[in-house]
Design a protein around this motif. Structure first.
Motif, PDB file in Angstrom:
ATOM      1  N   PRO A 100       0.994  -1.347   0.002  1.00  0.00           N
ATOM      2  CA  PRO A 100      -0.074  -0.325   0.357  1.00  0.00           C
ATOM      3  C   PRO A 100       0.422   0.751  -0.155  1.00  0.00           C
ATOM      4  CG  PRO A 100      -0.198  -0.974   2.280  1.00  0.00           C
ATOM      5  CD  PRO A 100       0.903  -1.559   1.453  1.00  0.00           C
ATOM      6  N   ARG A 101       0.706   2.318  -0.456  1.00  0.00           N
ATOM      7  CA  ARG A 101       0.646   3.408  -0.362  1.00  0.00           C
ATOM      8  C   ARG A 101       1.684   4.186   1.116  1.00  0.00           C
ATOM      9  NH1 ARG A 101      -2.117   7.981  -3.227  1.00  0.00           N
ATOM     10  NH2 ARG A 101      -1.593   6.806  -5.200  1.00  0.00           N
ATOM     11  N   GLY A 102       2.517   4.585   1.328  1.00  0.00           N
ATOM     12  CA  GLY A 102       2.908   4.668   2.320  1.00  0.00           C
ATOM     13  C   GLY A 102       3.657   3.863   2.806  1.00  0.00           C
ATOM     14  N   ALA A 103       3.648   3.072   2.648  1.00  0.00           N
ATOM     15  CA  ALA A 103       4.281   1.653   3.559  1.00  0.00           C
ATOM     16  C   ALA A 103       6.016   2.251   3.440  1.00  0.00           C
ATOM     17  CB  ALA A 103       4.197   0.142   2.746  1.00  0.00           C
ATOM     18  N   LYS A 104       5.943   1.402   4.894  1.00  0.00           N
ATOM     19  CA  LYS A 104       7.476   1.916   5.514  1.00  0.00           C
ATOM     20  C   LYS A 104       8.496   0.370   5.785  1.00  0.00           C
ATOM     21  CE  LYS A 104       5.856   5.390   8.121  1.00  0.00           C
ATOM     22  NZ  LYS A 104       5.326   5.825   9.907  1.00  0.00           N
ATOM     23  N   ALA A 105       9.522   0.432   4.477  1.00  0.00           N
ATOM     24  CA  ALA A 105       9.691  -0.897   4.166  1.00  0.00           C
ATOM     25  C   ALA A 105      10.980  -1.095   5.249  1.00  0.00           C
ATOM     26  CB  ALA A 105      10.542  -0.725   2.712  1.00  0.00           C
ATOM     27  N   GLU A 106      11.597  -0.691   5.576  1.00  0.00           N
ATOM     28  CA  GLU A 106      12.854   0.203   6.764  1.00  0.00           C
ATOM     29  C   GLU A 106      12.460  -1.352   8.365  1.00  0.00           C
ATOM     30  OE1 GLU A 106      11.051   3.513   6.842  1.00  0.00           O
ATOM     31  OE2 GLU A 106      11.759   2.427   5.803  1.00  0.00           O
ATOM     32  N   ASP A 107      10.758  -1.135   8.456  1.00  0.00           N
ATOM     33  CA  ASP A 107      10.193  -1.067   9.910  1.00  0.00           C
ATOM     34  C   ASP A 107       9.119  -2.707   9.706  1.00  0.00           C
ATOM     35  OD1 ASP A 107      10.999   0.704  10.158  1.00  0.00           O
ATOM     36  OD2 ASP A 107       9.160   1.511  10.303  1.00  0.00           O
ATOM     37  N   ILE A 108       9.422  -3.424   8.422  1.00  0.00           N
ATOM     38  CA  ILE A 108       8.652  -4.794   8.276  1.00  0.00           C
ATOM     39  C   ILE A 108       9.192  -5.875   9.243  1.00  0.00           C
ATOM     40  CG2 ILE A 108       8.444  -6.141   6.273  1.00  0.00           C
ATOM     41  CD1 ILE A 108       8.318  -4.841   4.400  1.00  0.00           C
ATOM     42  N   ARG A 109       8.790  -5.958   9.468  1.00  0.00           N
ATOM     43  CA  ARG A 109       8.823  -7.896  10.727  1.00  0.00           C
ATOM     44  C   ARG A 109       7.988  -8.500   9.573  1.00  0.00           C
ATOM     45  NH1 ARG A 109      12.145  -4.117  11.859  1.00  0.00           N
ATOM     46  NH2 ARG A 109      12.310  -2.968  13.487  1.00  0.00           N
ATOM     47  N   ALA A 110       8.504  -9.421  10.185  1.00  0.00           N
ATOM     48  CA  ALA A 110       7.997 -11.443   9.665  1.00  0.00           C
ATOM     49  C   ALA A 110       8.429 -11.818  10.891  1.00  0.00           C
ATOM     50  CB  ALA A 110       9.234 -11.823   8.329  1.00  0.00           C
ATOM     51  N   THR A 111       6.867 -13.258  11.485  1.00  0.00           N
ATOM     52  CA  THR A 111       7.586 -13.667  11.635  1.00  0.00           C
ATOM     53  C   THR A 111       6.584 -15.435  11.225  1.00  0.00           C
ATOM     54  OG1 THR A 111       4.775 -13.543  12.625  1.00  0.00           O
ATOM     55  CG2 THR A 111       7.324 -12.554  14.002  1.00  0.00           C
ATOM     56  N   TYR A 112       7.421 -16.524  11.690  1.00  0.00           N
ATOM     57  CA  TYR A 112       6.593 -17.761  11.804  1.00  0.00           C
ATOM     58  C   TYR A 112       6.484 -18.859  12.545  1.00  0.00           C
ATOM     59  CZ  TYR A 112       7.374 -22.053   8.343  1.00  0.00           C
ATOM     60  OH  TYR A 112       7.022 -23.464   7.765  1.00  0.00           O
ATOM     61  N   VAL A 113       5.250 -19.265  12.198  1.00  0.00           N
ATOM     62  CA  VAL A 113       4.389 -19.619  13.455  1.00  0.00           C
ATOM     63  C   VAL A 113       3.814 -20.566  12.692  1.00  0.00           C
ATOM     64  CG1 VAL A 113       2.948 -19.943  15.533  1.00  0.00           C
ATOM     65  CG2 VAL A 113       5.292 -17.898  15.335  1.00  0.00           C
ATOM     66  N   LYS A 114       4.478 -22.214  13.323  1.00  0.00           N
ATOM     67  CA  LYS A 114       3.240 -23.782  12.450  1.00  0.00           C
ATOM     68  C   LYS A 114       2.595 -23.625  11.754  1.00  0.00           C
ATOM     69  CE  LYS A 114       1.097 -24.063  17.477  1.00  0.00           C
ATOM     70  NZ  LYS A 114      -0.161 -24.432  18.767  1.00  0.00           N
ATOM     71  N   GLY A 115       4.092 -22.724  10.399  1.00  0.00           N
ATOM     72  CA  GLY A 115       4.363 -22.924   9.194  1.00  0.00           C
ATOM     73  C   GLY A 115       3.255 -22.469   8.621  1.00  0.00           C
ATOM     74  N   VAL A 116       3.401 -21.038   9.388  1.00  0.00           N
ATOM     75  CA  VAL A 116       2.020 -19.810   8.260  1.00  0.00           C
ATOM     76  C   VAL A 116       3.348 -18.456   8.942  1.00  0.00           C
ATOM     77  CG1 VAL A 116       0.486 -17.940   8.652  1.00  0.00           C
ATOM     78  CG2 VAL A 116       0.591 -20.421   8.903  1.00  0.00           C
ATOM     79  N   LEU A 117       4.030 -18.266   7.713  1.00  0.00           N
ATOM     80  CA  LEU A 117       5.073 -16.788   7.637  1.00  0.00           C
ATOM     81  C   LEU A 117       3.945 -15.699   8.140  1.00  0.00           C
ATOM     82  CD1 LEU A 117       7.473 -15.347   6.824  1.00  0.00           C
ATOM     83  CD2 LEU A 117       6.813 -15.374   4.329  1.00  0.00           C
ATOM     84  N   GLU A 118       4.138 -14.389   8.102  1.00  0.00           N
ATOM     85  CA  GLU A 118       3.125 -13.263   8.844  1.00  0.00           C
ATOM     86  C   GLU A 118       3.789 -12.433   8.720  1.00  0.00           C
ATOM     87  OE1 GLU A 118       0.003 -12.092  11.509  1.00  0.00           O
ATOM     88  OE2 GLU A 118       1.311 -11.116  12.357  1.00  0.00           O
ATOM     89  N   VAL A 119       3.964 -11.387   7.571  1.00  0.00           N
ATOM     90  CA  VAL A 119       4.945 -10.028   7.658  1.00  0.00           C
ATOM     91  C   VAL A 119       3.618  -8.414   7.934  1.00  0.00           C
ATOM     92  CG1 VAL A 119       6.201  -9.098   5.616  1.00  0.00           C
ATOM     93  CG2 VAL A 119       5.955 -11.441   5.567  1.00  0.00           C
ATOM     94  N   ARG A 120       4.197  -8.224   9.061  1.00  0.00           N
ATOM     95  CA  ARG A 120       3.918  -6.817   8.405  1.00  0.00           C
ATOM     96  C   ARG A 120       4.398  -5.758   8.465  1.00  0.00           C
ATOM     97  NH1 ARG A 120       0.143  -6.768  13.513  1.00  0.00           N
ATOM     98  NH2 ARG A 120      -0.866  -8.780  13.635  1.00  0.00           N
ATOM     99  N   VAL A 121       3.681  -4.863   7.889  1.00  0.00           N
ATOM    100  CA  VAL A 121       4.404  -3.628   7.270  1.00  0.00           C
ATOM    101  C   VAL A 121       4.124  -2.501   7.563  1.00  0.00           C
ATOM    102  CG1 VAL A 121       4.543  -2.659   4.378  1.00  0.00           C
ATOM    103  CG2 VAL A 121       4.502  -5.601   4.804  1.00  0.00           C
ATOM    104  N   PRO A 122       3.713  -1.841   8.188  1.00  0.00           N
ATOM    105  CA  PRO A 122       3.600  -0.684   9.106  1.00  0.00           C
ATOM    106  C   PRO A 122       3.934   0.684   7.275  1.00  0.00           C
ATOM    107  CG  PRO A 122       5.852  -0.845  10.559  1.00  0.00           C
ATOM    108  CD  PRO A 122       5.745  -1.915   8.818  1.00  0.00           C
ATOM    109  N   TYR A 123       2.626   1.039   7.625  1.00  0.00           N
ATOM    110  CA  TYR A 123       1.859   2.522   6.689  1.00  0.00           C
ATOM    111  C   TYR A 123       1.286   3.508   7.294  1.00  0.00           C
ATOM    112  CZ  TYR A 123      -2.868   1.078   5.181  1.00  0.00           C
ATOM    113  OH  TYR A 123      -4.087   0.548   5.675  1.00  0.00           O
TER     114      TYR A 123
END
Length: 140
Positions: A100-123
């Motif tokens: 999305p517009r305004g995404a802050k790539a430098e602050d992206i965080r990713a976790t992997y739990v029970k076979g699911v990758l979750e990526v959080r992108v602040p924007y």
């Protein structure tokens, strides 16, 4: 309650997103592994969840951001077994998603739990205000 996301106006990113979504059914019939994802907005973050069972997140998954596109690369490695059947897919996979517009790539965080990758992108999800531009002329 859902939140609308103002997507990028980058035509290439929009085309890539459309191709990823529209060709999902066709890919399931082919041999290329396909990453299933869901995305939503939560607490000021654009969140992407991807089903990636059977991979080592420290060695087999890589997330890259180029411009306003996030790409998840990975590989599911095949183990040698004596077997009669294998319906699992192995090999390299990749999925690109427009951010999305305004995404802050430098602050992206990713976790992997029970076979699911979750990526959080602040924007910055606020709407952009319209601005009227005055036209200068010579008065004639």
């Amino acid at each position: 309650m859902s939140t609308m996301i103002k997507r990028s106006t980058n035509p290439l990113a929009d085309l890539m997103g459309w191709l990823e979504t529209e060709s999902a059914a066709m890919r399931s019939f082919g041999s290329a592994p396909y990453i299933k994802v869901e995305d939503f907005v939560e607490e000021g973050n654009y969140v992407v969840r991807a089903e990636l069972p059977g991979v080592d997140p420290n060695h087999d998954i890589q997330i890259d951001v180029t411009g306003d596109v996030m790409t998840i690369h990975g590989e599911r490695r095949e183990e040698e077994h004596d077997r009669n059947r294998s319906e699992l897919r192995y090999g390299s996979f990749e999925r690109s998603l427009p951010l999305p517009r305004g995404a802050k790539a430098e602050d992206i965080r990713a976790t992997y739990v029970k076979g699911v990758l979750e990526v959080r992108v602040p924007y910055a999800g606020e709407e952009q205000k319209a601005t009227r531009v005055a036209i200068e002329h010579d008065g004639s």
